[in-house]
Each structure stands twice: as C-alpha cells, then as structure tokens.
Scaffold this motif. Structure first.
Motif, PDB file in Angstrom:
ATOM      1  N   TYR A 108      13.507   8.112 -24.405  1.00  0.00           N
ATOM      2  CA  TYR A 108      13.253   7.671 -25.769  1.00  0.00           C
ATOM      3  C   TYR A 108      14.083   6.445 -26.156  1.00  0.00           C
ATOM      4  CZ  TYR A 108      12.549   7.551 -30.761  1.00  0.00           C
ATOM      5  OH  TYR A 108      12.242   7.135 -32.017  1.00  0.00           O
ATOM      6  N   PRO A 109      15.357   6.339 -25.751  1.00  0.00           N
ATOM      7  CA  PRO A 109      16.083   5.095 -26.053  1.00  0.00           C
ATOM      8  C   PRO A 109      15.389   3.858 -25.495  1.00  0.00           C
ATOM      9  CG  PRO A 109      17.617   6.803 -25.387  1.00  0.00           C
ATOM     10  CD  PRO A 109      16.240   7.346 -25.138  1.00  0.00           C
ATOM     11  N   VAL A 110      14.747   4.012 -24.328  1.00  0.00           N
ATOM     12  CA  VAL A 110      14.009   2.874 -23.768  1.00  0.00           C
ATOM     13  C   VAL A 110      12.805   2.538 -24.646  1.00  0.00           C
ATOM     14  CG1 VAL A 110      12.754   2.034 -21.748  1.00  0.00           C
ATOM     15  CG2 VAL A 110      14.760   3.511 -21.454  1.00  0.00           C
ATOM     16  N   MET A 111      12.135   3.585 -25.136  1.00  0.00           N
ATOM     17  CA  MET A 111      10.980   3.363 -26.024  1.00  0.00           C
ATOM     18  C   MET A 111      11.400   2.631 -27.298  1.00  0.00           C
ATOM     19  SD  MET A 111       7.866   5.218 -25.390  1.00  0.00           S
ATOM     20  CE  MET A 111       7.308   6.183 -23.989  1.00  0.00           C
ATOM     21  N   THR A 112      12.543   3.019 -27.856  1.00  0.00           N
ATOM     22  CA  THR A 112      12.996   2.347 -29.077  1.00  0.00           C
ATOM     23  C   THR A 112      13.386   0.900 -28.791  1.00  0.00           C
ATOM     24  OG1 THR A 112      15.252   3.190 -28.738  1.00  0.00           O
ATOM     25  CG2 THR A 112      13.785   4.487 -30.139  1.00  0.00           C
ATOM     26  N   ALA A 113      13.902   0.644 -27.593  1.00  0.00           N
ATOM     27  CA  ALA A 113      14.240  -0.737 -27.233  1.00  0.00           C
ATOM     28  C   ALA A 113      12.982  -1.586 -27.116  1.00  0.00           C
ATOM     29  CB  ALA A 113      15.018  -0.757 -25.916  1.00  0.00           C
ATOM     30  N   ILE A 117      12.278   1.411 -33.887  1.00  0.00           N
ATOM     31  CA  ILE A 117      12.421   2.782 -34.379  1.00  0.00           C
ATOM     32  C   ILE A 117      11.279   3.176 -35.317  1.00  0.00           C
ATOM     33  CG2 ILE A 117      14.928   2.679 -34.168  1.00  0.00           C
ATOM     34  CD1 ILE A 117      15.057   2.363 -37.221  1.00  0.00           C
ATOM     35  N   GLY A 118      10.246   2.341 -35.376  1.00  0.00           N
ATOM     36  CA  GLY A 118       9.097   2.650 -36.223  1.00  0.00           C
ATOM     37  C   GLY A 118       8.191   3.704 -35.607  1.00  0.00           C
ATOM     38  N   PRO A 119       7.029   3.939 -36.213  1.00  0.00           N
ATOM     39  CA  PRO A 119       6.117   4.986 -35.735  1.00  0.00           C
ATOM     40  C   PRO A 119       5.625   4.783 -34.309  1.00  0.00           C
ATOM     41  CG  PRO A 119       5.529   4.274 -37.958  1.00  0.00           C
ATOM     42  CD  PRO A 119       6.564   3.323 -37.470  1.00  0.00           C
ATOM     43  N   ALA A 120       5.504   3.538 -33.845  1.00  0.00           N
ATOM     44  CA  ALA A 120       4.933   3.286 -32.518  1.00  0.00           C
ATOM     45  C   ALA A 120       5.726   3.989 -31.424  1.00  0.00           C
ATOM     46  CB  ALA A 120       4.870   1.785 -32.249  1.00  0.00           C
ATOM     47  N   SER A 121       7.051   3.917 -31.482  1.00  0.00           N
ATOM     48  CA  SER A 121       7.863   4.563 -30.444  1.00  0.00           C
ATOM     49  C   SER A 121       7.710   6.074 -30.483  1.00  0.00           C
ATOM     50  CB  SER A 121       9.337   4.173 -30.614  1.00  0.00           C
ATOM     51  OG  SER A 121       9.839   4.581 -31.883  1.00  0.00           O
ATOM     52  N   LYS A 122       7.586   6.662 -31.678  1.00  0.00           N
ATOM     53  CA  LYS A 122       7.398   8.118 -31.784  1.00  0.00           C
ATOM     54  C   LYS A 122       6.045   8.533 -31.212  1.00  0.00           C
ATOM     55  CE  LYS A 122      10.844   7.534 -34.745  1.00  0.00           C
ATOM     56  NZ  LYS A 122      11.541   6.231 -34.806  1.00  0.00           N
ATOM     57  N   VAL A 123       5.008   7.760 -31.539  1.00  0.00           N
ATOM     58  CA  VAL A 123       3.660   8.109 -31.100  1.00  0.00           C
ATOM     59  C   VAL A 123       3.558   8.051 -29.577  1.00  0.00           C
ATOM     60  CG1 VAL A 123       1.264   7.336 -31.101  1.00  0.00           C
ATOM     61  CG2 VAL A 123       2.536   7.457 -33.252  1.00  0.00           C
ATOM     62  N   ALA A 194      11.886  12.844 -31.912  1.00  0.00           N
ATOM     63  CA  ALA A 194      12.042  11.390 -32.009  1.00  0.00           C
ATOM     64  C   ALA A 194      12.440  10.979 -33.423  1.00  0.00           C
ATOM     65  CB  ALA A 194      10.754  10.703 -31.586  1.00  0.00           C
ATOM     66  N   GLU A 195      11.844  11.622 -34.419  1.00  0.00           N
ATOM     67  CA  GLU A 195      12.218  11.322 -35.803  1.00  0.00           C
ATOM     68  C   GLU A 195      13.657  11.730 -36.087  1.00  0.00           C
ATOM     69  OE1 GLU A 195       7.847  11.770 -38.021  1.00  0.00           O
ATOM     70  OE2 GLU A 195       9.314  13.394 -38.111  1.00  0.00           O
ATOM     71  N   MET A 196      14.120  12.797 -35.464  1.00  0.00           N
ATOM     72  CA  MET A 196      15.504  13.228 -35.671  1.00  0.00           C
ATOM     73  C   MET A 196      16.498  12.276 -35.017  1.00  0.00           C
ATOM     74  SD  MET A 196      15.086  17.365 -35.155  1.00  0.00           S
ATOM     75  CE  MET A 196      16.819  17.701 -35.516  1.00  0.00           C
ATOM     76  N   LEU A 197      16.079  11.635 -33.924  1.00  0.00           N
ATOM     77  CA  LEU A 197      16.990  10.753 -33.201  1.00  0.00           C
ATOM     78  C   LEU A 197      17.093   9.379 -33.854  1.00  0.00           C
ATOM     79  CD1 LEU A 197      16.025  11.615 -29.511  1.00  0.00           C
ATOM     80  CD2 LEU A 197      18.072  12.319 -30.762  1.00  0.00           C
ATOM     81  N   ALA A 198      15.960   8.819 -34.254  1.00  0.00           N
ATOM     82  CA  ALA A 198      15.975   7.473 -34.846  1.00  0.00           C
ATOM     83  C   ALA A 198      14.705   7.277 -35.646  1.00  0.00           C
ATOM     84  CB  ALA A 198      16.087   6.404 -33.757  1.00  0.00           C
TER      85      ALA A 198
END
Length: 258
Positions: A108-113, A117-123, A194-198
C-alpha cells in the motif's frame, strides 16, 4: 426428530447474548469504557453524528463498489481464462498462490507513492486485494468442470463465449461463489484498512481519527458500519447464488427443486 431451536432462532439468541454481555462488561467494570464502549453509548454516538457517518459511509461504499468491479471483473475473467487452459494453469496458478500468501498490505505505501492518498490508491489496492481469491477460486472451479459437459457443448457447436457463459461458469458456480465471498470480504477490508492508514475521508479515516481522540463509542460505531457493509455484501452474494443456481447443470441423479 426436529431440533428444539431452529438455526435462525439460535442465531438471534447468540447475538442477543453477545449484546447483553457487551453492554454489561463496561457497566460492571469488567472492561474499562475507554477500551470497550457499551452498545447503547455506541448507538447514541452514531445518531448524534449521523450526518458525518453517513457522508463517510457513502464515500467508503463508492470506493468498495469500484474496487469490487476490479476484483470481480478482472479476477473472474482471468480465472476463466486460466482455468480453461492447462498450460496457463500449470504456469500461473503456483505463481498466483504464492503472491496471495504475501501480506498484501505491504504494497500500500507503494500505491500511495504512485497514486497519492486519494480514492484511487484505495480502490486499486482493495481491488487487487480481492483479485487473488477470486481468480484462484474461479480457475479451480473451471478446472473441475465435468469434461463431458465440455465435449457435449463442443459437439453442439458452442462458441468460445457460449462455452464460458453457458457451460464453464454455471458448472463452476459453487467455487465461484466461494471466491466472490472471500474476495468481497477482502475488498471491503482493503478499502477500510487503506482509509485507516492514509486518507482524508471514509469510515476507516473516521475510525482512526476517533481512536486518536479516545472517542471509543464513535470508533465502535464505525466498526459496526464496516460489519454491516460486509454482511450486506455477503447477503447479496447469497441472493445471487440462489438466483444463479437454476443455471447450474444438474449432476447425475440430482433433482432441482423449484
């Protein structure tokens, strides 16, 4: 002999006992209220902040819906293709099983990079979190389809699309439903985690925010909403399973109840 208590009655009885013990534990001092809020306090907090939780719930529900489209759509398609090909099964199933065993939260940190931290990384994170159980279950179900059904469909001149939609998928329905249940649960968990992390919105964000401020009733209300989401998805899958069961080819000696 008919059992004295039916399964539905037993289910509600167990749930009632859990709620009573949950209410009693903080009130009797068994557990500090800052750790375990009572159900009454949890519901009161939810009602008082209904607008906040409703907005967050809609945000999370939108993310879950988009993530399910990824996990179910891509996972189902890949599962059918892999399950129908002996070469792809031997080449890809061990690889997919190995990747599935890895704690997926580490990426998930890679996804946020990549996506922020918007919805796209969570989805995308949650979509791929649920992708693997779906593709593995569908591939296993397609692999176990009775070969006689396939031969009969080919002899009748079925096209590839007809083979997939009218033979392979209906016959593999039990395994597919199992994958949908697991994949749906993991997708829901993936979005909330994911929402809890960022994140800046959603049920997971509210749980983390209220936890840092020691607002225990609000934390538990957020958890209840997550449980309701997972339960509603499981119920929907069960409904689809019952409706789709009429498509499943009958096994030898089996009688379909209408």
């Amino acid at each position: 002999m008919k059992p004295p208590i039916g399964p539905v009655t037993l289910r509600w009885l167990v749930l009632g006992v859990i709620v009573v013990l949950w209410e009693a534990a903080p009130r009797l001092g068994w557990v500090p209220p800052v750790i375990l809020a009572t159900p009454s306090a949890t519901l009161i907090a939810g009602v008082e902040e209904a607008d906040i939780f409703a907005r967050a719930l809609m945000f999370t529900l939108t993310e879950i819906t988009l993530a399910l489209a990824i996990s179910y759509g891509l996972g189902g398609l890949a599962g059918v293709v892999i399950g129908a090909s002996p070469l792809l099964r031997r080449a890809l199933l061990p690889l997919l099983s190995s990747v599935y065993a890895i704690p997926f939260v580490v990426i998930y940190p890679v996804m946020t990079a990549w996506l922020g931290i918007g919805p796209a990384s969570k989805v995308w994170f949650a979509g791929f979190y649920g992708f693997f159980p779906v593709v593995l279950s569908v591939a296993a179900g397609v692999q176990l389809v009775d070969r006689n059904l396939v031969l009969m469909a080919r002899a009748a001149g079925a096209s590839r699309s007809q083979m997939a939609t009218e033979v392979l998928l209906p016959a593999a329905l039990p395994a597919i439903v199992s994958g949908l249940r697991i994949g749906g649960a993991l997708t829901t968990i993936g979005v909330v985690v994911a929402e809890m992390l960022a994140a800046t919105d959603g049920i997971g964000f509210l749980i983390t925010q209220n936890r840092t401020m020691f607002r225990t009733p609000e934390v538990y209300f957020g958890i209840l909403l997550v449980l309701c989401l997972a339960g509603a998805l499981d119920t929907l899958i069960g409904l689809l399973e019952r409706r789709a069961a009429r498509w499943r080819p009958l096994r030898e000696g089996e009688i379909r109840h209408v």
